[in-house]
Design a protein around this motif. Structure first.
Motif, short mmCIF file in Angstrom:
data_model
loop_
_atom_site.label_atom_id
_atom_site.label_comp_id
_atom_site.label_asym_id
_atom_site.label_seq_id
_atom_site.Cartn_x
_atom_site.Cartn_y
_atom_site.Cartn_z
N GLY A 177 5.16 -24.21 3.01
CA GLY A 177 4.15 -23.90 2.20
C GLY A 177 4.13 -23.99 0.65
O GLY A 177 3.54 -23.22 -0.07
N SER B 287 3.51 -22.04 -6.46
CA SER B 287 3.42 -21.49 -4.80
C SER B 287 4.58 -20.49 -4.97
O SER B 287 5.69 -20.60 -5.37
CB SER B 287 3.71 -22.57 -4.02
OG SER B 287 3.05 -23.41 -3.99
N ILE B 288 4.51 -19.34 -4.24
CA ILE B 288 5.47 -18.41 -3.76
C ILE B 288 6.58 -19.06 -3.18
O ILE B 288 7.84 -18.84 -3.32
CB ILE B 288 4.83 -17.08 -3.07
CG1 ILE B 288 3.74 -16.33 -3.94
CG2 ILE B 288 5.99 -16.19 -2.63
CD1 ILE B 288 3.19 -15.35 -3.22
N ALA C 248 2.72 -25.81 -2.18
CA ALA C 248 1.66 -26.58 -2.78
C ALA C 248 2.08 -27.23 -4.23
O ALA C 248 1.67 -28.16 -4.30
CB ALA C 248 0.35 -25.76 -2.51
N ALA D 148 -1.59 -26.40 12.03
CA ALA D 148 -2.65 -26.17 13.06
C ALA D 148 -2.21 -27.18 14.05
O ALA D 148 -3.29 -27.07 15.01
CB ALA D 148 -3.78 -26.50 12.19
N GLY E 216 2.73 -8.45 -4.45
CA GLY E 216 1.54 -8.21 -5.22
C GLY E 216 0.78 -9.45 -5.61
O GLY E 216 1.25 -10.36 -5.39
N THR F 20 -2.20 -17.91 -8.08
CA THR F 20 -1.53 -19.35 -7.16
C THR F 20 -2.86 -19.85 -6.54
O THR F 20 -3.92 -19.44 -6.88
CB THR F 20 -0.71 -19.01 -6.05
OG1 THR F 20 -1.56 -18.22 -4.92
CG2 THR F 20 0.61 -18.24 -6.36
N PHE G 207 -4.33 -19.12 5.12
CA PHE G 207 -5.63 -19.97 4.78
C PHE G 207 -6.76 -19.16 5.55
O PHE G 207 -6.53 -18.94 6.83
CB PHE G 207 -5.69 -21.21 5.25
CG PHE G 207 -6.87 -22.15 5.08
CD1 PHE G 207 -7.39 -22.50 3.97
CD2 PHE G 207 -7.66 -22.55 6.34
CE1 PHE G 207 -8.75 -22.94 3.85
CE2 PHE G 207 -9.05 -23.13 6.10
CZ PHE G 207 -9.43 -23.51 4.72
N ASP H 38 1.33 -29.75 9.32
CA ASP H 38 0.33 -29.37 9.26
C ASP H 38 0.69 -28.44 10.46
O ASP H 38 0.47 -28.71 11.56
CB ASP H 38 -1.01 -30.04 9.36
CG ASP H 38 -1.99 -29.27 9.34
OD1 ASP H 38 -2.38 -27.82 9.82
OD2 ASP H 38 -3.18 -30.01 9.27
N ILE I 215 -4.24 -20.26 11.35
CA ILE I 215 -3.22 -20.59 10.24
C ILE I 215 -2.55 -19.46 9.63
O ILE I 215 -1.23 -19.74 9.20
CB ILE I 215 -4.09 -21.17 9.04
CG1 ILE I 215 -5.09 -22.32 9.72
CG2 ILE I 215 -3.28 -21.91 8.13
CD1 ILE I 215 -4.30 -23.65 10.44
N MET J 280 -9.09 -12.37 5.67
CA MET J 280 -7.75 -12.49 5.38
C MET J 280 -6.92 -11.37 5.33
O MET J 280 -5.93 -11.27 5.90
CB MET J 280 -7.47 -13.37 4.04
CG MET J 280 -6.22 -13.61 3.54
SD MET J 280 -5.61 -14.96 4.80
CE MET J 280 -5.01 -16.08 4.06
N ILE K 206 -0.83 -12.50 -7.52
CA ILE K 206 -0.19 -13.68 -8.14
C ILE K 206 -1.08 -14.96 -8.05
O ILE K 206 -1.77 -15.06 -7.23
CB ILE K 206 1.23 -14.03 -7.72
CG1 ILE K 206 2.26 -12.98 -7.47
CG2 ILE K 206 1.75 -15.22 -8.35
CD1 ILE K 206 3.55 -13.21 -6.55
N ILE L 199 2.66 -19.17 4.31
CA ILE L 199 1.23 -20.02 4.37
C ILE L 199 0.06 -19.01 4.76
O ILE L 199 0.18 -18.22 5.34
CB ILE L 199 1.52 -20.69 5.73
CG1 ILE L 199 2.40 -22.06 5.30
CG2 ILE L 199 0.07 -21.48 6.28
CD1 ILE L 199 2.94 -22.79 6.70
N SER M 15 2.84 -11.30 3.07
CA SER M 15 1.71 -10.54 3.34
C SER M 15 1.10 -10.10 2.17
O SER M 15 1.78 -10.27 1.20
CB SER M 15 2.03 -9.60 4.45
OG SER M 15 0.67 -9.08 5.07
N TYR M 16 0.07 -9.31 2.37
CA TYR M 16 -0.72 -8.62 1.31
C TYR M 16 -0.97 -7.33 1.72
O TYR M 16 -1.49 -7.41 2.99
CB TYR M 16 -1.63 -9.60 0.69
CG TYR M 16 -2.30 -8.79 -0.57
CD1 TYR M 16 -1.76 -8.63 -1.70
CD2 TYR M 16 -3.66 -8.67 -0.32
CE1 TYR M 16 -2.61 -8.00 -2.73
CE2 TYR M 16 -4.22 -7.97 -1.39
CZ TYR M 16 -3.74 -7.52 -2.54
OH TYR M 16 -4.13 -7.00 -3.54
#
Ligand SMILES: NC(=O)c1ccc[n+]([C@@H]2O[C@H](COP(=O)([O-])OP(=O)(O)OC[C@H]3O[C@@H](n4cnc5c(N)ncnc54)[C@H](O)[C@@H]3O)[C@@H](O)[C@H]2O)c1
Length: 253
Positions: A13, A19-20, A15, A66, A187, A191, A94, A64, A116, A156, A189, A92, A142-143
């Protein structure tokens, strides 16, 4: 200081430097782990190439998630390069057309978001398992939108709920082998991924105004928690979602 010397960590993940995944990779490397970093596509290769010289003895790989054949190929390369894996980080997510409300979400957009953002954890865990031994750790991001409704997080949030449930079931499946599976609920961020969420500053402001610490979390804090959860100090923790959000999730009003 946590010592991960002798451990091999693969982080999916990356980018860019925001990126985290990058903060986690840096902290795992500082703790002594050998790093394999995975980026999604040729388009992101240059960014990964430019960043990894900062880490000692790190290598980059393309995958990838996917595509099953790319997952098979990257794990074959990881096996050939390292022979084992101790730590797997899945950073990751999306969702196509995330701006649509859940009510408006098309079948295909639901499928891709879940493929994804949630299924890929299953695919990576299954591919990693033969290379992992007792004491190994798998971690995802996660979030809080998995549990509570946030403006514009939409499908999401549903995918993150699936991801967190996946963490619990994988923890049970892999627990028999002594492999732990956890999530960090970070929390908000700023990105690349967060740019897709409209009025993201509204969410950042709410954390500053109403969260116990009255500030937003920094990626380095997520990285530090990732190091702890990946280490033997967290040997009794599996199937958990750990908040690293400056306490926002405890706030009522
Ligand atoms: N930024 C935040 O506010 C926040 C908060 C909580 C959780 N998270 C989660 O953290 C994780 C990392 O996101 P981030 O904020 O660092 O943003 P980011 O954009 O830097 O990282 C998202 C990564 O997902 C990768 N990705 C997307 N589709 C992929 C595919 N098909 N194959 C392989 N890789 C793919 C992208 O290439 C990118 O590297 C995500 O799961 C995100 O939901 C982010």
């Amino acid at each position: 200081m946590i010592d991960l010397t002798g451990k091999v960590a693969v982080v999916f993940g990356l980018a860019n430097k925001r990126s985290i995944a990058w903060a986690i990779a840096q902290k795992l490397s500082e703790a002594g782990a050998r790093l394999a970093i995975c980026y999604q596509s040729e388009r992101l290769k240059q960014e990964a190439e430019a960043l990894i010289p900062e880490l000692r003895d790190a290598q980059i790989f393309q995958c990838d998630v996917a595509k099953d054949e790319e997952i098979d190929s990257v794990f074959a390369q990881l096996k050939a390069t390292y022979g084992k894996l101790d730590i797997v980080v899945h950073s990751i997510g999306f969702a196509p057309n995330i701006k649509n409300t859940v009510l408006q979400t098309a079948r295909e957009d639901f499928r891709v978001a879940h493929d994804i953002s949630a299924y890929s954890l299953i695919a990576l865990a299954r591919a990693a398992e033969p290379l992992m031994s007792p004491g190994g750790s798998i971690l995802t991001l996660s979030y809080y939108g998995s549990t509570k409704v946030f403006p514009n997080y939409n499908i999401m949030g549903v995918a993150k709920a699936a991801l967190e449930a996946t963490v619990r079931y994988l923890a049970a499946d892999l627990g028999t082998k002594g492999i732990r599976v956890n999530a960090i609920s970070a929390g908000p961020i700023k990105t690349l991924a967060a740019r897709g969420i409209s009025d993201f500053t509204q969410i950042l402001n709410a954390v500053e105004q109403r969260g116990p610490l009255h500030r937003n979390v920094e990626t380095v804090e997520v990285g530090n928690t990732a190091v702890f959860l990946s280490s033997d100090l967290a040997s009794g923790i599996t199937g958990e979602v750990t908040f690293v959000d400056c306490g926002y999730n405890i706030t009522g009003i």
